[in-house]
Design a protein around this motif. Structure first.
Motif, PDB file in Angstrom:
ATOM      1  N   GLY A   1      -8.671 -34.118 -10.132  1.00 29.87           N
ATOM      2  CA  GLY A   1      -7.327 -34.516  -9.734  1.00 29.87           C
ATOM      3  C   GLY A   1      -7.042 -34.008  -8.332  1.00 29.87           C
ATOM      4  N   ILE A   2      -5.830 -33.512  -8.123  1.00 32.29           N
ATOM      5  CA  ILE A   2      -5.420 -33.119  -6.783  1.00 32.29           C
ATOM      6  C   ILE A   2      -5.389 -31.591  -6.683  1.00 32.29           C
ATOM      7  CG2 ILE A   2      -3.594 -33.314  -5.057  1.00 32.29           C
ATOM      8  CD1 ILE A   2      -2.521 -35.644  -6.995  1.00 32.29           C
ATOM      9  N   ALA A   3      -5.879 -31.063  -5.590  1.00 30.75           N
ATOM     10  CA  ALA A   3      -5.719 -29.624  -5.329  1.00 30.75           C
ATOM     11  C   ALA A   3      -4.634 -29.460  -4.263  1.00 30.75           C
ATOM     12  CB  ALA A   3      -7.044 -29.017  -4.872  1.00 30.75           C
ATOM     13  N   PHE A   4      -3.483 -28.970  -4.669  1.00 29.19           N
ATOM     14  CA  PHE A   4      -2.374 -28.803  -3.724  1.00 29.19           C
ATOM     15  C   PHE A   4      -2.511 -27.483  -2.990  1.00 29.19           C
ATOM     16  CE2 PHE A   4      -0.815 -31.439  -7.198  1.00 29.19           C
ATOM     17  CZ  PHE A   4      -0.191 -32.480  -6.543  1.00 29.19           C
ATOM     18  N   ASP A   5      -1.826 -27.399  -1.886  1.00 27.81           N
ATOM     19  CA  ASP A   5      -1.767 -26.126  -1.171  1.00 27.81           C
ATOM     20  C   ASP A   5      -0.796 -25.206  -1.905  1.00 27.81           C
ATOM     21  OD1 ASP A   5      -1.463 -23.994   0.513  1.00 27.81           O
ATOM     22  OD2 ASP A   5      -0.551 -25.149   2.169  1.00 27.81           O
ATOM     23  N   THR A   6      -1.328 -24.141  -2.468  1.00 25.62           N
ATOM     24  CA  THR A   6      -0.461 -23.206  -3.193  1.00 25.62           C
ATOM     25  C   THR A   6      -0.592 -21.802  -2.598  1.00 25.62           C
ATOM     26  OG1 THR A   6      -2.200 -22.840  -4.812  1.00 25.62           O
ATOM     27  CG2 THR A   6      -0.554 -24.499  -5.365  1.00 25.62           C
ATOM     28  N   SER A   7      -0.870 -21.744  -1.339  1.00 29.76           N
ATOM     29  CA  SER A   7      -0.979 -20.447  -0.664  1.00 29.76           C
ATOM     30  C   SER A   7       0.365 -19.731  -0.728  1.00 29.76           C
ATOM     31  CB  SER A   7      -1.359 -20.685   0.797  1.00 29.76           C
ATOM     32  OG  SER A   7      -0.324 -21.440   1.427  1.00 29.76           O
ATOM     33  N   PRO A   8       0.352 -18.407  -0.548  1.00 29.29           N
ATOM     34  CA  PRO A   8       1.620 -17.664  -0.574  1.00 29.29           C
ATOM     35  C   PRO A   8       2.653 -18.269   0.381  1.00 29.29           C
ATOM     36  CG  PRO A   8      -0.233 -16.153  -0.518  1.00 29.29           C
ATOM     37  CD  PRO A   8      -0.808 -17.531  -0.397  1.00 29.29           C
ATOM     38  N   ALA A   9       2.188 -18.735   1.531  1.00 31.74           N
ATOM     39  CA  ALA A   9       3.133 -19.309   2.485  1.00 31.74           C
ATOM     40  C   ALA A   9       3.761 -20.585   1.919  1.00 31.74           C
ATOM     41  CB  ALA A   9       2.431 -19.620   3.805  1.00 31.74           C
TER      42      ALA A   9
END
Ligand code: ADP
Ligand code: MG
Length: 860
Positions: A411-419
């Motif tokens: 599926g999709i890998a979203f940006d889930t960085s702390p920022a």
């Protein structure tokens, strides 16, 4: 099946909604005029199948019902339509008015033939079962269980034998057959799955002299004399004097009394006959001991279905109908049950010490000697254990396989960085609670991975799920995707749009509101904004599922209050993106057993903490006659400047009456609360009207909001501190808990007053409602509801009219559920495609026998 195919299949079935709507209009006036509707239904089902809908029992029932509809006289069509709506409702979401109309029609008393309804001995002549015919040949002795077949064709043969219609059985007595068929048990298998409700131990057939007054028992006796008298109403009264059968016993020890017996029974006894008789010994005229309306059977060579064993009783048939019914059941058990396929993998059956299916079916009806009839009646016996296990196992297997499938595809890998996370929560006007943060962390972890998220978020009413969903949506938006949030009502959609837009003001991120009603420019523009990608977030009702709603780049699907949605919806919304992440949210607390049973394929998160500043809602129960006191309390709250809800149910009975209740209630309350403003809100109002009323209540211009249950979910007006529920007995506890959650959102101390009409309610009502007074804990309430009302209430399948389980009871069988779950997970690990030969039967069973449950398991 892939999501887009599912969507097509669902759409094929949706074509049936307009004609059904026509049929139920104006008190089903349309039902009598629909011509050729059966063909329409069959066509739709064919199309659904061609798009890959599994050949489920649900679809087959729909077709069967359509055929019945075609043949039905106008007077029967109403119920036939209602049943079609029920079957359809189990497959696709239906408009509420359709569901309500069908539900009301199904609740009407069934027009049964007189015989079935007539009590015991007063059945009119000709309608009672004929006597056990002495010519009927003895059933063949039970053959040894045949070996499990090895090929698919052999298995199909065996299945076909069990699918045979009772009508095709040679020499089957018509009366018990009709009893079964009336209850929809038209095939051998369905008849064998007509579980007994209780058992009586007649293993020991005693002597008359061993029975004392007041005893209930069965005896072997010889007929000494018979006498026919007339009752005052002219009907016959048959008295049969019997004595212990063996020579030398005292004569005429007992009199069997039959009131108004059918003709065959009047002539059915001759001196010297030996009989089994079962009943309660009472004292008759002149101190004679008698059994009135006993069950009797002439002793014949061979095995009796009714005496000398533990015998079953079924729900529905009158006592006097049982002997013939048991005879038929016994024959099915002897001749056909052994052919039942054992679809459980053999290693599991061995490991869990389960009976074969055939044995279990036999023993469920005729428990082996030594069985405790009470335990068997409570469905705690080896036979029931096997059947319960099987039912739960296959459901768990479906869930385990789906979970695996979901995990496997990318599926999709979203940006889930702390920022990114920080940016996602920045617009919120409050800090998240610890529980919200934890849950958002779990969601972010899923969203950051390429596997599609499939997560259930549970949180009590008011725990702040919206904020969490919002943050998840912002993660999607931040990575360049769109988010969709589906909610059950327009009012809720309206509210979420308002909330989100407020949080997003100045950010340039646009939220679109997609609802079914209010067509025209506004909705066209909303849909265009979603399609072009200008709107990054779409909030809407099931209108989101419509064909012409398309997304530019859908990455996250949130389903709020998931229990309100039907079977295929989650999949349909998902199909509008390419393997989007999915978050389903519920405030309906789901006990562990239920969650395991139905959401076994989802990962769970739970918000177990309320935002700060909440005050508990004090809850009080009032009887109908104490309404004045309740309203006095409301007035006091109003005088303090707070607002109140008064809720009327919109269930079961006619929608019109209920609406009248709310409407006249509003008028009445305007007088009661003179000096305060009272508004009315119900589901029949147009979107703009609803919005206007809600706005006026939110702004404080309206002090009292009289509403049908349209406000049940999600409405948030902090100044409202009083919730009054009329006809509280008609609501499920979880529903009441939801309603109560509408108050206690501000700082003020809040109250919930439940007004109940106990006289019209069942015995359970008081106990259930007391639980509302006793606890604020939604989970505890859900447990109570599960115990008292069963699972349908909780998972919202009640509308579908479909029973969740044939035999399992989640409350009673939670230990078996755990075992079944373990085995299902292990099996999917070891043989994911069930491709080993010993699992072939299980694989076939999934499609053939359990497809229906599979669709139920997709709720959410
Ligand atoms: P539910 O879980 O029932 O959907 P909502 O999301 O509607 O609950 O939240 C209920 C109320 O609590 C809303 O008014 C919301 O703004 C508020 N709320 C949510 N989270 C917090 C928080 N962390 N702090 C303060 N208020 C909050
Ligand atoms: Mg909510």
């Amino acid at each position: 099946m892939k999501g887009d195919e599912l969507a097509l299949a669902a759409r094929a079935l949706e074509a049936l909604i307009p004609p059904l709507r026509f049929a139920v209009k104006d008190g089903f006036a349309g039902a009598e005029r629909l011509a050729g509707f059966g063909a329409t239904v069959r066509g739709a089902v064919e199309r659904a199948r061609s798009f890959g809908a599994a050949d489920s029992v649900g679809l087959r029932k729909l077709v069967a019902e359509a055929e019945r509809f075609d043949r039905a006289p106008p007077s029967e069509r109403r119920r036939a339509v209602a049943r079609m709506v029920a079957h359809l409702g189990a497959l696709i979401p239906l408009p509420p008015e359709l569901r309500e109309a069908a539900r009301a029609a199904r609740l009407e008393p069934e027009r049964r033939p007189a015989a079935a309804a007539a009590p015991g001995g007063s059945a009119p002549a000709g309608s009672a079962p004929a006597p056990p015919s002495p010519r009927e040949p003895e059933p063949a002795p039970a053959p040894a269980a045949p070996a499990e077949p090895r090929t698919a064709a052999q298995r199909e043969d065996r299945r076909r034998a069990l699918r045979r219609r009772l009508a095709e059985l040679p020499r089957a007595h018509p009366a018990p057959r009709a009893l079964l068929e009336e209850r929809g048990r038209e095939t051998v298998e369905a008849a064998l799955e007509f579980w007994p409700k209780a058992y009586q131990d007649r293993a020991r057939v005693g002597r008359i002299r061993e029975l004392a007054l007041g005893d209930e028992g069965s005896v072997l006796a010889r007929v000494v004399a018979t006498r026919v008298q007339r009752m005052r109403n002219g009907r016959p009264l048959l008295k049969v004097s019997v004595a212990d059968a063996e020579p030398g016993s005292a004569p005429a020890a007992l009199e069997l009394v039959f009131f108004n017996p059918p003709p065959w029974r009047l002539k059915g006894f001759a001196a010297g006959d030996t009989l089994f008789a079962s009943g309660k010994v009472t004292e008759g005229f002149g101190g004679r001991r008698q059994m009135s309306q006993p069950e009797v059977e002439k002793v014949q060579p061979g095995d009796s279905a009714n005496f000398g064993r533990i015998v079953p009783f079924y729900v529905g048939p009158a006592d006097f109908q049982h002997p013939a019914l048991r005879k038929l059941m016994k024959r099915l058990c002897d001749e056909l049950a052994p052919l039942a396929l054992d679809e459980l993998p053999p290693e599991i059956r061995a490991r869990r010490a389960l009976l074969r299916r055939g044995e279990a079916l036999q023993q469920v009806h005729f428990p082996p000697p030594g069985t405790d009839p009470e335990l068997a009646g409570a469905r705690v016996s080896p036979a029931f254990r096997r059947l319960v296990f099987e039912e739960l196992f296959f459901l768990q297997l479906v869930l385990a396989r789906r979970r695996r499938g979901v995990r496997a595809a990318p599926g999709i890998a979203f940006d889930t960085s702390p920022a990114a996370l920080a940016r996602a929560v920045a617009p919120l006007p409050f800090t998240l609670t610890r529980a919200q943060q934890r849950v958002l962390g779990e969601i972010a972890r899923d969203m950051g991975r390429p596997e599609p998220m499939n997560r259930l978020l549970q949180g009590d009413v008011g725990s702040g799920k919206t904020a969490v969903a919002f943050a998840a949506g912002m993660l999607a938006v931040g990575s360049g995707w769109q988010a969709a949030m589906m909610v059950p009502t327009e009012i809720l959609a309206e509210q979420h749009v308002r909330t989100l837009a407020e949080w997003l003001s100045g950010s340039g991120i646009e939220v679109a509101r997609v609802v079914a009603a209010a067509r025209g420019r506004e909705q066209r523009e909303a849909r265009a904004a979603v399609a072009s990608g200008r709107a990054r977030i779409a909030v809407g009702t099931h209108a989101l599922l419509e064909e012409e709603v398309a997304f530019e780049r859908l990455g996250l699907v949130v389903v709020d209050e998931q229990h309100r949605f039907g079977v295929l919806q989650r999949a349909r919304l998902m199909a509008k993106g390419r393997r989007p992440d999915v978050l389903v949210m519920t405030a309906t607390p789901i006990p562990r057993t239920l969650a395991l049973a139905f959401y076994g394929d989802l990962d769970h998160s739970k918000i177990d903490e309320l935002p700060p500043g909440r005050t508990p809602v004090s809850t009080r129960l009032f009887g109908d006659s104490q309404r004045r006191a309740a309203y006095l309390a409301v007035r006091r709250e109003l005088e303090r400047g707070h607002q109140a809800y008064v809720v009327y149910p919109l269930v079961e009975e006619s929608e019109k009456t209920d609406l009248a209740d709310a409407t006249s209630g509003a008028a009445e309350l305007a007088r009661t609360f003179e000096g305060h403003t009272v508004g009315l809100l119900h589901g029949r109002m147009r979107t703009e009207e609803k919005r206007e009323v809600m706005d006026r209540f939110r702004s404080g211009e309206l002090h009292v909001l009289v509403a049908t249950t349209v406000i049940e979910v999600g409405v948030d007006v902090p100044n409202a501190s009083m919730m009054v529920v009329e006809h509280a007995e008609r609501f499920g506890l979880s529903q009441l808990h939801q309603l109560r959650g509408r108050v206690g959102r501000g700082a003020a101390r809040s109250h919930c007053l439940l007004i109940a009409h106990f006289r019209r309610a069942g015995d359970d009502a008081r106990e259930r409602l007391r639980a509302m007074e006793a606890t604020q804990d939604g989970f505890e309430l859900a447990r109570v509801d599960l115990r008292i009302r069963g699972p349908g209430e909780l998972v919202g399948t009640r509308q579908s009219g479909q029973k969740l389980f044939e035999v399992a009871d989640l409350y009673r069988d939670d230990a078996i559920l755990e075992e079944a779950r373990e085995e299902a997970l292990a099996l999917v690990e070891a043989d994911p495609d069930l491709s080993r030969p010993e699992h072939a039967a299980a694989r076939e069973a999934l499609v053939q026998r359990w497809a229906d449950r599979l669709s139920l398991a997709q709720v959410g």
